[in-house]
Design a protein around this motif. Sequence first.
Motif, mmCIF file in Angstrom:
data_model
loop_
_atom_site.group_PDB
_atom_site.id
_atom_site.type_symbol
_atom_site.label_atom_id
_atom_site.label_comp_id
_atom_site.label_asym_id
_atom_site.label_seq_id
_atom_site.Cartn_x
_atom_site.Cartn_y
_atom_site.Cartn_z
ATOM 1 N N GLN A 197 0.727 -1.063 -0.026
ATOM 2 C CA GLN A 197 -0.042 0.008 0.073
ATOM 3 C C GLN A 197 0.969 1.460 0.021
ATOM 4 O O GLN A 197 0.560 2.259 -0.563
ATOM 5 N N LEU A 198 1.978 1.187 0.790
ATOM 6 C CA LEU A 198 2.766 2.555 1.027
ATOM 7 C C LEU A 198 3.372 2.812 -0.284
ATOM 8 O O LEU A 198 3.560 4.048 -0.722
ATOM 9 N N VAL A 199 3.983 1.818 -1.254
ATOM 10 C CA VAL A 199 4.751 2.191 -2.423
ATOM 11 C C VAL A 199 3.738 2.570 -3.292
ATOM 12 O O VAL A 199 4.017 3.564 -4.278
ATOM 13 N N ALA A 200 2.613 2.320 -3.294
ATOM 14 C CA ALA A 200 1.522 2.616 -4.332
ATOM 15 C C ALA A 200 1.197 4.351 -3.806
ATOM 16 O O ALA A 200 1.157 5.318 -4.693
ATOM 17 N N LEU A 201 1.039 4.517 -2.567
ATOM 18 C CA LEU A 201 0.647 5.751 -2.019
ATOM 19 C C LEU A 201 1.818 6.961 -2.269
ATOM 20 O O LEU A 201 1.563 7.937 -2.665
ATOM 21 N N ALA A 202 2.953 6.278 -2.262
ATOM 22 C CA ALA A 202 4.104 7.255 -2.755
ATOM 23 C C ALA A 202 4.275 7.670 -3.965
ATOM 24 O O ALA A 202 4.335 8.767 -4.274
ATOM 25 N N LEU A 203 3.717 6.699 -4.920
ATOM 26 C CA LEU A 203 3.918 7.220 -6.235
ATOM 27 C C LEU A 203 2.799 8.094 -6.600
ATOM 28 O O LEU A 203 2.949 9.309 -7.281
ATOM 29 N N SER A 204 1.621 8.054 -5.817
ATOM 30 C CA SER A 204 0.557 8.953 -5.996
ATOM 31 C C SER A 204 0.970 10.305 -5.452
ATOM 32 O O SER A 204 0.013 11.333 -5.891
ATOM 33 N N ARG A 205 1.764 10.432 -4.414
ATOM 34 C CA ARG A 205 2.063 11.945 -4.076
ATOM 35 C C ARG A 205 3.166 12.625 -4.629
ATOM 36 O O ARG A 205 3.029 14.026 -4.372
ATOM 37 N N VAL A 206 3.872 12.019 -5.792
ATOM 38 C CA VAL A 206 4.817 12.848 -6.329
ATOM 39 C C VAL A 206 3.936 13.865 -7.483
ATOM 40 O O VAL A 206 3.104 13.263 -7.960
ATOM 41 N N GLU A 207 4.527 14.916 -7.485
ATOM 42 C CA GLU A 207 4.074 15.909 -8.317
ATOM 43 C C GLU A 207 4.325 15.512 -9.767
ATOM 44 O O GLU A 207 5.556 14.934 -9.942
ATOM 45 N N ALA A 208 3.448 15.206 -10.747
ATOM 46 C CA ALA A 208 3.640 14.730 -12.116
ATOM 47 C C ALA A 208 2.494 15.502 -12.907
ATOM 48 O O ALA A 208 1.550 15.923 -12.581
ATOM 49 N N GLN A 262 -7.616 11.564 -8.635
ATOM 50 C CA GLN A 262 -6.601 12.500 -9.226
ATOM 51 C C GLN A 262 -7.250 12.942 -10.586
ATOM 52 O O GLN A 262 -6.632 13.412 -11.357
ATOM 53 N N GLY A 263 -8.544 12.408 -10.890
ATOM 54 C CA GLY A 263 -8.954 12.547 -12.380
ATOM 55 C C GLY A 263 -8.343 12.172 -13.613
ATOM 56 O O GLY A 263 -8.479 12.136 -14.702
ATOM 57 N N SER A 264 -7.552 10.747 -13.263
ATOM 58 C CA SER A 264 -7.118 10.077 -14.173
ATOM 59 C C SER A 264 -7.346 8.614 -14.340
ATOM 60 O O SER A 264 -8.475 8.312 -13.551
ATOM 61 N N ARG A 265 -6.707 7.663 -14.843
ATOM 62 C CA ARG A 265 -7.069 6.528 -15.444
ATOM 63 C C ARG A 265 -5.981 5.567 -15.305
ATOM 64 O O ARG A 265 -4.998 5.995 -15.772
ATOM 65 N N THR A 268 7.339 6.999 -19.767
ATOM 66 C CA THR A 268 6.767 7.896 -18.906
ATOM 67 C C THR A 268 7.189 9.115 -19.895
ATOM 68 O O THR A 268 8.309 9.316 -20.243
ATOM 69 N N ARG A 269 6.113 10.085 -19.735
ATOM 70 C CA ARG A 269 6.480 11.329 -20.437
ATOM 71 C C ARG A 269 7.287 12.289 -19.614
ATOM 72 O O ARG A 269 7.678 12.143 -18.356
ATOM 73 N N PRO A 270 8.031 13.226 -20.128
ATOM 74 C CA PRO A 270 9.141 14.003 -19.422
ATOM 75 C C PRO A 270 8.440 14.725 -18.394
ATOM 76 O O PRO A 270 7.024 15.238 -18.536
ATOM 77 N N GLY A 271 8.923 14.733 -17.106
ATOM 78 C CA GLY A 271 8.295 15.255 -16.049
ATOM 79 C C GLY A 271 7.433 14.194 -15.293
ATOM 80 O O GLY A 271 7.078 14.322 -14.009
ATOM 81 N N GLY A 272 7.338 13.184 -15.752
ATOM 82 C CA GLY A 272 6.331 12.016 -15.294
ATOM 83 C C GLY A 272 7.328 11.230 -14.134
ATOM 84 O O GLY A 272 8.456 11.412 -14.071
ATOM 85 N N VAL A 273 6.812 10.388 -13.535
ATOM 86 C CA VAL A 273 7.259 9.750 -12.349
ATOM 87 C C VAL A 273 7.187 8.263 -12.357
ATOM 88 O O VAL A 273 6.020 7.541 -12.947
ATOM 89 N N ILE A 274 8.384 7.588 -12.104
ATOM 90 C CA ILE A 274 8.467 6.156 -11.879
ATOM 91 C C ILE A 274 8.747 5.462 -10.877
ATOM 92 O O ILE A 274 9.558 6.011 -9.998
ATOM 93 N N ALA A 275 7.817 4.523 -10.362
ATOM 94 C CA ALA A 275 8.267 3.746 -8.939
ATOM 95 C C ALA A 275 8.747 2.135 -9.281
ATOM 96 O O ALA A 275 8.250 1.631 -10.051
ATOM 97 N N TYR A 276 10.119 2.068 -8.877
ATOM 98 C CA TYR A 276 10.587 0.798 -9.212
ATOM 99 C C TYR A 276 10.535 0.097 -7.862
ATOM 100 O O TYR A 276 10.992 0.576 -6.759
ATOM 101 N N VAL A 277 9.908 -1.090 -7.769
ATOM 102 C CA VAL A 277 9.334 -1.652 -6.517
ATOM 103 C C VAL A 277 9.911 -3.050 -6.645
ATOM 104 O O VAL A 277 9.721 -3.678 -7.630
ATOM 105 N N THR A 278 10.375 -3.668 -5.382
ATOM 106 C CA THR A 278 10.895 -5.275 -5.404
ATOM 107 C C THR A 278 10.235 -5.586 -4.043
ATOM 108 O O THR A 278 10.396 -4.705 -2.969
#
Length: 444
Positions: free
Chosen positions: A240-251, A277-280, A372-382
């Motif tokens: 849950q926390l790694v998903a939450l972190a990705l959602s919190r970064v400005e993008a 956040q109005g996305s999909r 990912t588009r420029p300015g977008g965010v990637i979460a690498y998780v294991t």
Amino acid sequence: MSRRRQVDPARLVAFRVLRRIGDQDAYANLALAAEGAGLETRDAAFATELTFGSCRALGSYDAILERAAGRPVAGLDPAVLDVLRLGTHQLLAMRVPSHAAVATSVDLAATQIGERVAGLVNAVLRKVAARDWDGWLAELSAGLDDLDVLALATQHPRWIVEAWRDALGDRSPDELRAALEADNVAPVNHLVVRPGLASVAELGGTPTRYSPYGAAVPGAPGSIPAVAEGRAGVQDEGSQLVALALSRVEAPSGLWLDLCAGPGGKAALLAGLAIEQGSRLVASELQPHRAGLVAANLACYDGDHEPVTVVADGTRPAWPPASFARVMADVPCTGLGALRRRPESRWRRQPSDLADLVPLQRRLLDSAIAATRPGGVIAYVTCSPQLAETREVVAARAAGAELLRAADYLPEVADAAVDDFVQLWPHRHGTDAMFLALLRRTAA
């Protein structure tokens, strides 16, 4: 007249599960659910402890059995060895009287394998019963170095002990032991709500320590209406926390991607966060049967931002470059961060597994960056703290993405920052040992 041999249902289930693990590479939890479906509550609890405990301590028990049998365990019939492991766990780690542990193991061997092995099982287990767990540790530790002794005592292969030591860095030996011992404590179920579809209060139990979407709930999750209706699901708080972190970064605004979405628990949380956040979300999964599980987890959402499930190879994208604003790359890994859930994995996995996994992890991270588009965010998780699967993969990434300080996006989680990364641990945070790196795409 000799007594009639009988086998109680719990021990028989545990034996059958160990046989399926040995013969079919089955997962202990899934095999136990299948074999033990008809057990009464008390028998089910006994079978669970007997099965999971024998799986966790398999290597340590095998060392004891080799000394007791006077021969390598590789020379024993695999079914006989499983009976001996079950008997050893009862003798050394459960409140089962020695005579009962030996007698029931002999009956199990005689009825399931044949009378010819009854004498061997009886003789070996009587020798095991001559010492308690501490006595066997003292006996077997003579001449071993500190890491071998720690591996034996905490019931891990030495290579995992070394991997945990490296991941923890300059920590005390006491913390290394604590991390290993935490792998031997069965976790409480963590549940998670689908954002916008259920409340944490509906789950009952205790709200999770860090995640605002979860609760720790003992017992069967399926009995909770929100879970039965698909508005909540089972998911470790670390996930849950790694998903939450990705959602919190400005993008930038735009679609989200879950690159390796199966079986879909994390995708369901991401989908809800994206909708807020109005996305999909687009959830991609290579294996069709796992993609079906993803689609089932996402079926609770509908409307304008309904998530989409696709069957696709993340290393050969089915989408144009720079298509997504946020990308979750929870890549295939050894899964060693969830050893408390999968007790057989510590003995099934080998260091050689990294030869295939690490190149795949690198390709998937590079693919996530390219998507990912420029300015977008990637979460690498294991779900593994191994350096080869975590920091080293990120260090070898393709150009075009800069590291963010991941801990800045999980400020409520203490003592998780490692350089720019987040590393969760069962003994510190009560979660699986999830690793998180956050990156921002810097170039087209």
